[in-house]
Each structure stands twice: as structure tokens, then as C-alpha cells.
Design a protein around this motif. Structure first.
Motif, PDB file in Angstrom:
ATOM      1  N   ARG A   6       0.845  -1.191   0.000  1.00 38.45           N
ATOM      2  CA  ARG A   6       0.000   0.000   0.000  1.00 38.45           C
ATOM      3  C   ARG A   6       0.879   1.239   0.000  1.00 38.45           C
ATOM      4  NH1 ARG A   6      -4.876   1.837   4.193  1.00 38.45           N
ATOM      5  NH2 ARG A   6      -5.494   3.638   2.934  1.00 38.45           N
ATOM      6  N   GLN A   7       0.525   2.200  -0.851  1.00 38.15           N
ATOM      7  CA  GLN A   7       1.336   3.387  -1.010  1.00 38.15           C
ATOM      8  C   GLN A   7       0.885   4.510  -0.077  1.00 38.15           C
ATOM      9  OE1 GLN A   7       4.199   3.449  -3.542  1.00 38.15           O
ATOM     10  NE2 GLN A   7       3.694   1.509  -2.545  1.00 38.15           N
ATOM     11  N   GLY A   8       1.823   5.391   0.251  1.00 41.83           N
ATOM     12  CA  GLY A   8       1.548   6.530   1.102  1.00 41.83           C
ATOM     13  C   GLY A   8       2.575   6.638   2.206  1.00 41.83           C
ATOM     14  N   ASP A   9       2.767   7.836   2.737  1.00 37.61           N
ATOM     15  CA  ASP A   9       3.805   8.076   3.735  1.00 37.61           C
ATOM     16  C   ASP A   9       3.624   7.259   4.998  1.00 37.61           C
ATOM     17  OD1 ASP A   9       5.225   9.850   2.191  1.00 37.61           O
ATOM     18  OD2 ASP A   9       4.292  11.638   3.038  1.00 37.61           O
ATOM     19  N   LYS A  10       2.408   6.794   5.279  1.00 37.32           N
ATOM     20  CA  LYS A  10       2.148   6.046   6.508  1.00 37.32           C
ATOM     21  C   LYS A  10       2.189   4.540   6.314  1.00 37.32           C
ATOM     22  CE  LYS A  10      -1.856   8.000   7.255  1.00 37.32           C
ATOM     23  NZ  LYS A  10      -3.127   8.350   7.951  1.00 37.32           N
ATOM     24  N   TYR A  11       2.446   4.071   5.077  1.00 36.78           N
ATOM     25  CA  TYR A  11       2.254   2.656   4.778  1.00 36.78           C
ATOM     26  C   TYR A  11       3.552   1.999   4.321  1.00 36.78           C
ATOM     27  CZ  TYR A  11      -2.536   4.176   5.343  1.00 36.78           C
ATOM     28  OH  TYR A  11      -3.687   4.717   5.865  1.00 36.78           O
ATOM     29  N   GLY A  12       3.543   1.255   3.225  1.00 34.80           N
ATOM     30  CA  GLY A  12       4.723   0.490   2.859  1.00 34.80           C
ATOM     31  C   GLY A  12       4.969  -0.621   3.864  1.00 34.80           C
ATOM     32  N   CYS A  13       6.201  -0.673   4.392  1.00 36.60           N
ATOM     33  CA  CYS A  13       6.559  -1.625   5.450  1.00 36.60           C
ATOM     34  C   CYS A  13       7.560  -0.942   6.354  1.00 36.60           C
ATOM     35  CB  CYS A  13       7.160  -2.900   4.860  1.00 36.60           C
ATOM     36  SG  CYS A  13       7.830  -4.040   6.108  1.00 36.60           S
ATOM     37  N   PHE A  14       7.144  -0.629   7.593  1.00 41.60           N
ATOM     38  CA  PHE A  14       8.049   0.113   8.463  1.00 41.60           C
ATOM     39  C   PHE A  14       8.559  -0.766   9.599  1.00 41.60           C
ATOM     40  CE2 PHE A  14       3.758   1.125  10.104  1.00 41.60           C
ATOM     41  CZ  PHE A  14       3.896   0.808  11.449  1.00 41.60           C
ATOM     42  N   PRO A  15       9.797  -0.490  10.074  1.00 43.92           N
ATOM     43  CA  PRO A  15      10.328  -1.223  11.220  1.00 43.92           C
ATOM     44  C   PRO A  15       9.667  -0.749  12.510  1.00 43.92           C
ATOM     45  CG  PRO A  15      11.926   0.398  10.466  1.00 43.92           C
ATOM     46  CD  PRO A  15      10.793   0.433   9.488  1.00 43.92           C
ATOM     47  N   MET A  16       9.323  -1.712  13.363  1.00 42.94           N
ATOM     48  CA  MET A  16       8.831  -1.416  14.708  1.00 42.94           C
ATOM     49  C   MET A  16       9.993  -1.643  15.670  1.00 42.94           C
ATOM     50  SD  MET A  16       4.997  -3.128  14.659  1.00 42.94           S
ATOM     51  CE  MET A  16       5.576  -4.789  14.256  1.00 42.94           C
ATOM     52  N   VAL A  17      10.494  -0.575  16.274  1.00 45.59           N
ATOM     53  CA  VAL A  17      11.670  -0.657  17.125  1.00 45.59           C
ATOM     54  C   VAL A  17      11.769   0.652  17.921  1.00 45.59           C
ATOM     55  CG1 VAL A  17      13.256   0.239  15.308  1.00 45.59           C
ATOM     56  CG2 VAL A  17      14.136  -1.288  17.073  1.00 45.59           C
ATOM     57  N   PRO A  18      12.138   0.623  19.177  1.00 48.78           N
ATOM     58  CA  PRO A  18      12.585  -0.491  20.018  1.00 48.78           C
ATOM     59  C   PRO A  18      11.455  -1.237  20.735  1.00 48.78           C
ATOM     60  CG  PRO A  18      12.909   1.580  21.175  1.00 48.78           C
ATOM     61  CD  PRO A  18      12.360   1.932  19.819  1.00 48.78           C
ATOM     62  N   TRP A  19      10.211  -1.089  20.261  1.00 41.20           N
ATOM     63  CA  TRP A  19       9.160  -1.988  20.728  1.00 41.20           C
ATOM     64  C   TRP A  19       8.162  -2.201  19.610  1.00 41.20           C
ATOM     65  CZ3 TRP A  19       8.887   3.181  22.372  1.00 41.20           C
ATOM     66  CH2 TRP A  19       7.699   3.863  22.094  1.00 41.20           C
ATOM     67  N   CYS A  20       7.316  -3.234  19.761  1.00 49.53           N
ATOM     68  CA  CYS A  20       6.341  -3.608  18.738  1.00 49.53           C
ATOM     69  C   CYS A  20       4.926  -3.510  19.312  1.00 49.53           C
ATOM     70  CB  CYS A  20       6.576  -5.041  18.257  1.00 49.53           C
ATOM     71  SG  CYS A  20       8.217  -5.345  17.603  1.00 49.53           S
ATOM     72  N   GLY A  21       4.019  -3.021  18.503  1.00 51.23           N
ATOM     73  CA  GLY A  21       2.645  -2.923  18.957  1.00 51.23           C
ATOM     74  C   GLY A  21       2.509  -1.935  20.095  1.00 51.23           C
ATOM     75  N   ARG A  22       1.564  -2.208  20.992  1.00 51.18           N
ATOM     76  CA  ARG A  22       1.246  -1.279  22.070  1.00 51.18           C
ATOM     77  C   ARG A  22       2.017  -1.587  23.361  1.00 51.18           C
ATOM     78  NH1 ARG A  22      -3.313  -2.006  19.012  1.00 51.18           N
ATOM     79  NH2 ARG A  22      -4.576  -0.145  18.562  1.00 51.18           N
ATOM     80  N   ILE A  23       2.377  -0.513  24.075  1.00 54.82           N
ATOM     81  CA  ILE A  23       2.830  -0.593  25.463  1.00 54.82           C
ATOM     82  C   ILE A  23       1.678  -0.062  26.320  1.00 54.82           C
ATOM     83  CG2 ILE A  23       4.487   0.140  27.196  1.00 54.82           C
ATOM     84  CD1 ILE A  23       6.450   0.766  25.000  1.00 54.82           C
ATOM     85  N   ALA A  24       1.279  -0.824  27.324  1.00 57.59           N
ATOM     86  CA  ALA A  24       0.149  -0.415  28.161  1.00 57.59           C
ATOM     87  C   ALA A  24       0.402   0.941  28.797  1.00 57.59           C
ATOM     88  CB  ALA A  24      -0.095  -1.464  29.241  1.00 57.59           C
TER      89      ALA A  24
END
Length: 287
Positions: free
Chosen positions: A50-68
Motif C-alpha cells: 500500500r502506497q503513502g507516507d504512513k504505509y509500505g513496510c516500516f520497522p517497529m523498534v525499540p518496541w512492537c505494537g502497544r505498550i500499556a
């Protein structure tokens, strides 16, 4: 346990053509100026992301998903991350930053950023490196992330959030996703794992799955292309609640893992994770 992205400071900078890799009939574009995301993956002239500045494939680092609630502990210290997916913090800091290009060739590039970057509210010094490798025949792409501590040890995670197009156009069918996890992390009303492992349930998903033998999934666009996702990581979030895209996200731990399953990065023990996408035509020939 994913969400559409919020506005990012890196994306607000002037657009860059990025770093281009090419082999066979495959072209890969990396945007180090916008979170070091894979901005484009074209196979045989067809864009898969998917195209656009928010999409493509981005690295999640130094954490993934949500932190409570955006909070995590390291020993006796409690740290607060910005609540960019209130009431939680999501997807790390790397996607919000301008990375440096360490080196680049026709089929390989290396990018880095400092965890102590003033634009990234992470409390520990260190370095993150992403290696992007396109196979010489253009039939696969391997991404590797490494998180290093240069001072005190700290808990960390790493992974990727790709947005694969649900439909490649030209009247084709929507993508079909196949994967066989050993369990599903039960998701609470707060979008965080409850800590209870349950049998995998049918989608649609915004859920984390356990694959202790390594992440494996196949996306098939009937009559067009088959793409395999493989990683030695043992966790993946699958998100398919958007009409435009399907996400299969290998990662080194579950959402909120800085609190529930911390993996300590030390000056002598970095965190490293790799993921490979490989593709072929339905007939079995390399696309």
C-alpha cells in the motif's frame, strides 16, 4: 493489535526519492528519511505494498505494537513513552525518524539511527541498524534489524509492519492469507493481550499469534502471485480489518512485551531479528 498510523514527524519532511534496489524484474524503494520504511516493492511491474507516507513496510523498534499506558519498567525505573495511540504508546520510535544511509549498492543497503536521537523519546543510548537485501535473481527480499546497547542495558523488541495490498488491481481477486499458529493471544478490550493463550479463531484479526517454530505465512493473489513470509521470530500480529491492505507482522515478542516478556539488550548481547519475503507465480515460476 495494530492500528492505522498517526501523523509522523519524519513524513513531514520534504519527500525523498529514497534508495532504490533492483534485480531481475523486482524494484525495492527504501525511504530512510521516513522511518526507513520499504516504500515500494514492485515485482514484474506490479506494486505489492500500500502506497503513502504512513504505509509500505516500516520497522517497529525499540518496541512492537502497544505498550500499556505507554509505560515500562527497567529494574526499578519506570519510563513513560508518548501516548501516540491513547491510552497507549504504539510501534516504537524508529518509524518517526530520519535514518542514516551507511552504505548502498544495487541490491543491498544498510541504515542506522541512534536510540538517543533527540527526536526519539527513548531513555537509553544505543544504535539500531536495518539491513535490506534483495536476492540477486530478484526473487526474495530479506530484512534484518539489530538493536545494540551502548550504555545501560534495556528491554527492547523489533519487528516489521508491512501493508500488503489486498487487491493488485486489473480485476483480480483479493489476497488469500494462510498461516497455522499454535495459539492466539487473547485480546482484551484495551487491545492488549490478557496473558491467556487460546485456540486460533477465525478473522478478521487485529491479533497476536504464537509460532514457536518460526513465523510462516503465505499470501496468494489468485492467478497473480504467491508471497511467503518467513522468520525465525516466534510471534506475529495479523491485521486485516482495513479494506485496502493485509498486514502480517513478524516480531520478537508480543504487544506489551516490554512489560510481560522483556528481552534485555546489553552491550554484549544485541537483539537481532530477520524476515524474508519470497515470491513466485502460481505456476511455480519466479514472478
Amino acid at each position: 493489535m495494530s492500528t492505522d498510523e498517526t501523523t509522523q514527524s519524519a513524513a513531514s519532511a520534504p519527500a525523498s526519492p529514497g534508495v532504490r534496489l533492483a534485480a531481475g524484474d523486482t524494484e525495492v524503494t527504501v525511504r530512510p528519511d521516513n522511518g526507513c520504511r520499504i516504500a515500494g516493492l514492485r515485482v514484474g511491474g506490479t506494486e505489492l505494498l500500500r502506497q503513502g507516507d504512513k504505509y509500505g513496510c516500516f520497522p517497529m523498534v525499540p518496541w512492537c505494537g502497544r505498550i500499556a499506558h505507554g509505560q515500562f519498567r527497567n529494574g526499578g525505573e519506570l519510563h513513560q513513552m508518548p501516548l501516540n495511540a491513547a491510552p497507549h504508546a504504539i510501534h516504537g520510535t524508529g518509524r518517526d525518524l530520519r535514518w542514516r544511509t551507511a552504505r548502498a549498492s544495487a541490491t543491498e543497503a544498510v541504515f542506522t539511527y541512534d536510540l538517543a536521537d533527540p527526536a526519539a523519546p527513548w531513555p537509553y543510548p544505543g544504535r539500531v541498524t536495518q539491513l535490506v537485501e534483495l536476492a540477486a535473481d530478484g526473487g526474495s527480499l530479506t530484512l534484518t534489524l539489530c538493536v545494540e546497547a551502548t550504555g545501560d542495558s534495556f528491554p527492547a523488541q523489533a519487528g516489521w509492519h508491512p501493508w500488503f495490498l489486498r487487491n493488485l488491481g486489473e480485476g483480480g481477486e483479493d489476497v488469500r492469507l494462510d498461516f497455522t499458529p499454535e495459539w492466539q493471544e487473547e485480546r482484551g478490550d484495551d487491545h492488549l493481550p490478557t496473558g491467556r493463550r487460546i485456540p486460533p479463531r477465525p478473522g478478521p484479526w487485529d491479533d497476536c499469534f504464537g509460532m514457536p517454530q518460526g513465523v510462516g505465512a503465505t499470501l496468494t493473489w489468485p492467478g497473480r502471485l504467491e508471497l511467503a513470509v518467513a522468520s525465525r521470530a516466534e510471534w506475529a500480529v495479523v491485521y486485516d480489518e482495513q479494506e485496502a491492505a493485509v498486514c502480517v507482522e513478524p516480531q520478537s515478542g508480543p504487544p506489551n512485551g516490554l512489560n510481560t516478556l522483556p528481552r534485555l539488550v546489553t552491550p554484549i548481547d544485541p537483539l537481532e531479528i530477520s524476515m524474508t519475503w519470497s515470491w513466485r507465480s502460481p505456476a511455480g515460476d519466479t514472478a
